[in-house]
Design an enzyme around this catalytic site. Structure first.
Site, mmCIF file in Angstrom:
data_model
loop_
_atom_site.group_PDB
_atom_site.id
_atom_site.type_symbol
_atom_site.label_atom_id
_atom_site.label_comp_id
_atom_site.label_asym_id
_atom_site.label_seq_id
_atom_site.Cartn_x
_atom_site.Cartn_y
_atom_site.Cartn_z
ATOM 1 N N GLY A 1 65.650 55.961 46.529
ATOM 2 C CA GLY A 1 65.000 54.658 46.624
ATOM 3 C C GLY A 1 63.498 54.780 46.569
ATOM 4 N N PRO A 2 62.799 53.679 46.294
ATOM 5 C CA PRO A 2 61.333 53.699 46.248
ATOM 6 C C PRO A 2 60.743 54.044 47.609
ATOM 7 C CG PRO A 2 62.241 51.689 45.259
ATOM 8 C CD PRO A 2 63.368 52.376 45.956
ATOM 9 N N PRO A 3 59.482 54.421 47.641
ATOM 10 C CA PRO A 3 58.832 54.730 48.930
ATOM 11 C C PRO A 3 58.813 53.512 49.846
ATOM 12 C CG PRO A 3 57.521 55.542 47.081
ATOM 13 C CD PRO A 3 58.603 54.698 46.490
ATOM 14 N N GLY A 4 59.025 53.759 51.119
ATOM 15 C CA GLY A 4 58.923 52.701 52.118
ATOM 16 C C GLY A 4 60.155 51.850 52.297
ATOM 17 N N LYS B 1 64.488 55.221 53.934
ATOM 18 C CA LYS B 1 65.394 56.361 53.794
ATOM 19 C C LYS B 1 65.345 57.250 55.039
ATOM 20 C CE LYS B 1 63.397 57.671 50.012
ATOM 21 N NZ LYS B 1 62.443 56.551 49.851
ATOM 22 N N HIS C 1 39.628 27.693 34.029
ATOM 23 C CA HIS C 1 40.601 28.741 33.695
ATOM 24 C C HIS C 1 41.850 28.624 34.575
ATOM 25 C CE1 HIS C 1 41.556 32.913 32.229
ATOM 26 N NE2 HIS C 1 42.304 32.875 33.320
ATOM 27 N N GLU C 2 41.660 28.548 35.885
ATOM 28 C CA GLU C 2 42.810 28.486 36.790
ATOM 29 C C GLU C 2 43.542 27.153 36.662
ATOM 30 O OE1 GLU C 2 43.777 31.106 38.096
ATOM 31 O OE2 GLU C 2 41.958 32.278 37.783
ATOM 32 N N HIS D 1 45.990 27.352 33.732
ATOM 33 C CA HIS D 1 47.245 28.005 34.113
ATOM 34 C C HIS D 1 48.134 27.044 34.907
ATOM 35 C CE1 HIS D 1 46.257 31.924 32.635
ATOM 36 N NE2 HIS D 1 45.228 32.107 33.451
ATOM 37 N N ASP E 1 45.246 38.212 30.990
ATOM 38 C CA ASP E 1 46.244 37.283 30.448
ATOM 39 C C ASP E 1 46.769 37.786 29.113
ATOM 40 O OD1 ASP E 1 45.755 35.643 32.595
ATOM 41 O OD2 ASP E 1 44.270 34.434 31.539
#
Length: 660
Positions: A207-210, A213, A429-430, A433, A505
């Protein structure tokens, strides 16, 4: 959880050793200067000495001559009616010795040979003893005494101290269920053996870190009630050849003595890497250690009752011989937690915090797709630190939101000055979006839009998924391409020019469009085909090349299809923003006024031309809506789960936003 050494180190009398050292140092000082340690010893010159000899005030004389002919004379004499000690060093020839002998003074001659020999022997012994003492003490403290290099460093976890159980683990329900079978076998093996089953020899946690496990391995130790040895993969490798293999054998010997037991090897990729002799050469010591591990797990000396549990986040570099059944019989995938798993993890860690009544952990879980258990624990810790700095009595929802945004994008940087022109371009710009995202059908709900610099970004448009996203349809990906183009188009509508703010973008849109054509088979002309195969070299641990298994004509056709998708998305977003220019202007002006807008305000301005009151929103909000649903009040933004689905970046002219 407490730990103790499997084999206790015998006690050492450190005080006694230091007393011996101090005694030897004192003896050396006395031999080097025996009279220097005496009190009231007066240094005199030759004139005064011979005057005392002539006056017969010298009572005793001890003479010791070294190899250079220098005489060291000490004794007593009468001065001012008192008996005092004197000392003198001078050259004493034959004439001076005869004169001294004729004076009638009793002279006691001593030899310096044995004194010098003893001085040299003691000095050498003291030096060697100190080196040996310091080296052995450091070696024992490091658990690798001179005769213990080949001993295993595995530590046995204590069962009588506070231990981790399954109650301390959340968000990995399937993995816990698989592990419970192993615990049940250790507690009641006859239940499985009567049906012909055998205990698994090895369990590999991937599994990924964190993702938990190591925590799951500690919970196994707490639940099983059997001896549990813990060791890291890097503990096997030393500077001495053969030490790793010897430690593997010793580790299994300890396991046999305590069978049935569990041996946990953390980060096994440090010792279990694939045996490779190509580019870069091999590593004989690591390969010897791996060979010893393979033999012990399933060789002539098979150890019954010893279960190996290993954890790694790099399964691609492990040797195939280590992964076959008979060694690691079971592989347990511990993936990033789902929405429900994230909520469980947040509630588990939130038990240590004082939460306010408005804290909505479910909403925080919705806004953190892709977060691991360690990330969520860090998020709650950041929220607690923020609330403490503000002298709050409890951690409120605003603290959780700010902590989440800080972990993802960085802290707000209000000190990053922007002039009115740059601030207005960022707002356009925002807003571009946000308006495109609000108008399209197959996009996620908008959470908030901000033009406050955060991290390396000048602004951001954040979304809040309703659920975990495992698959994306073609319609959703096309809508996301259009959203990516919205920022540049809005800038162009405002200024008639374009800037570098849309760099990320364009990069994300190009990446997504190429994946649609080459991997997802979403091109009408090319059809359901995959183009290009990744070729990985394990010793580098990353993708270094791409094999082109298609012709140059096909490559040009792929470029044409990618360009078509991008240009169509651009034209689609441009048409939407041109047709809804009044709504875009409203969003821009509102964003310039408040700097941070709630997603529902954006949707109200786009749909109704004004911001509705809460009662009006409840009256207009449908219970369900195909493909999209209104957000609740408050909360924080979330990124899409798929790596190809971009979070709308900032309008930073030359710096990419920190996309998680």
């Amino acid at each position: 959880m407490g730990e103790e050494e499997a084999a206790a180190t015998p006690p050492r009398n450190i005080l006694g050793v230091w007393l011996v050292v101090m005694a030897m140092v004192g003896l050396l000082l006395f031999l080097m200067n025996p009279s220097g340690l005496q009190r009231n010893v007066q240094e005199i010159d030759q004139v005064e000495f011979y005057a005392s000899v002539s006056n017969k005030t010298i009572k005793s004389c001890e003479l010791m001559r070294d190899a250079q002919g220098v005489a060291h004379i000490t004794g007593t004499r009468i001065k001012d009616g008192k008996e005092t000690r004197y000392r003198i060093e001078m050259y004493l020839g034959d004439a001076q010795a005869t004169r001294l002998g004729d004076s009638g003074i009793k002279i006691k001659y001593t030899s310096t040979f044995w004194t010098e020999v003893l001085l040299q022997v003691l000095g050498a012994a003291l030096f060697v003893g100190l080196l040996y003492f310091l080296f052995m003490r450091g070696a024992r403290n490091a658990g690798m005494g001179a005769m213990n290099f080949g001993k295993s460093r595995a530590r046995m976890l204590s069962q009588d101290k506070q231990k981790v159980t399954f109650a301390n683990v959340a968000g990995i329900k399937e993995a816990m269920e698989e592990v419970e079978e192993i615990i049940a076998f250790l507690k009641a093996p006859q239940k499985f053996q009567k049906l012909g089953g055998r205990i698994p020899k090895g369990v590999l946690l991937l599994g990924p870190p964190g993702t938990g496990k190591t925590l799951l391995a500690k919970a196994i130790a707490g639940e099983a009630g059997v001896p549990f040895f813990s060791i890291s993969g890097s503990d096997f490798i030393e500077m001495f050849v053969g030490v790793g293999a010897s430690r593997v054998r010793d580790m299994f010997e300890q396991g046999k003595k305590h069978a049935p037991c569990i041996i946990f090897i953390d980060e096994i990729d440090a010792v279990g890497r694939s045996r490779f002799t190509g580019i870069g050469g091999g590593h004989d010591e690591r390969e010897q250690t791996l060979n010893a591990l393979l033999v012990e797990m399933d060789g002539f000396e098979t150890s019954d009752g010893v279960i190996i549990i290993a954890a790694t986040n790099r399964p691609d570099v492990l040797d195939p011989a280590l992964l076959r059944p008979g060694r690691f019989d079971r592989t347990i995938i511990i993936d990033l937690p789902t929405l429900d798993g994230r909520e469980e993890i947040l509630r588990l860690h939130a038990k240590k915090l004082t939460l306010g009544p408005n804290a909505d952990l479910r909403r925080i879980a919705r806004g953190t797709p892709g977060f691991s258990g360690a990330d969520l624990a860090n998020l709650l810790n950041e929220a607690a630190l923020l609330a403490a700095r503000l002298n709050k009595a409890a951690v409120e929802m605003a603290d959780l939101e700010e902590a989440r945004d800080k972990v993802l994008w960085g802290r707000e940087r209000r000190s990053r000055a922007m002039d009115d022109k740059e601030r207005r371009i960022t707002a356009w710009h925002e807003s571009g979006h946000a308006v495109v995202q609000a108008l399209l059908e197959h996009t996620e709900p908008i959470h908030k839009v901000t033009i406050i610099p955060r991290g390396m970004a000048l602004g951001a448009t954040m979304s809040l998924p309703e659920k975990d996203i495992l698959n994306k349809t073609r319609s959703q990906l096309l809508d996301e391409l259009a959203v990516c183009m919205g920022g540049r188009i809005a800038e162009k509508l405002h200024t008639g020019d374009i800037s570098t703010g849309a760099r990320m973008d364009i990069r994300m849109a190009s990446h997504l469009a190429r994946h649609m054509v080459c991997e997802y088979g979403m091109s009408d002309d090319l059809g359901a085909q995959a183009f290009g195969e990744n070729q990985e070299l394990m010793f580098l641990g990353r993708e270094v090349s791409r094999t082109q298994n298609y012709s140059e004509e096909t490559a040009r056709h792929i470029d044409v299809e990618v360009n078509r998708l991008l240009f169509e998305a651009y034209a689609r977003a441009e048409k939407l923003l041109t047709e809804h220019r009044p709504q875009l202007d409203l969003v821009v002006e509102r964003l310039l006024e408040v700097e941070t807008m709630d997603g529902r305000d954006v949707e109200d301005l786009v749909e109704f031309g004004r911001i509705l009151a809460e009662e009006e929103r409840k009256a207009n909000e449908p219970e369900t809506e195909d493909g999209k649903q209104k957000t609740e009040e408050g909360g924080t933004a979330g990124q899409p789960e798929s790596p190809t689905v971009p979070q709308v970046p900032s309008a930073a002219p030359a710096q990419p936003p920190p996309v998680s």
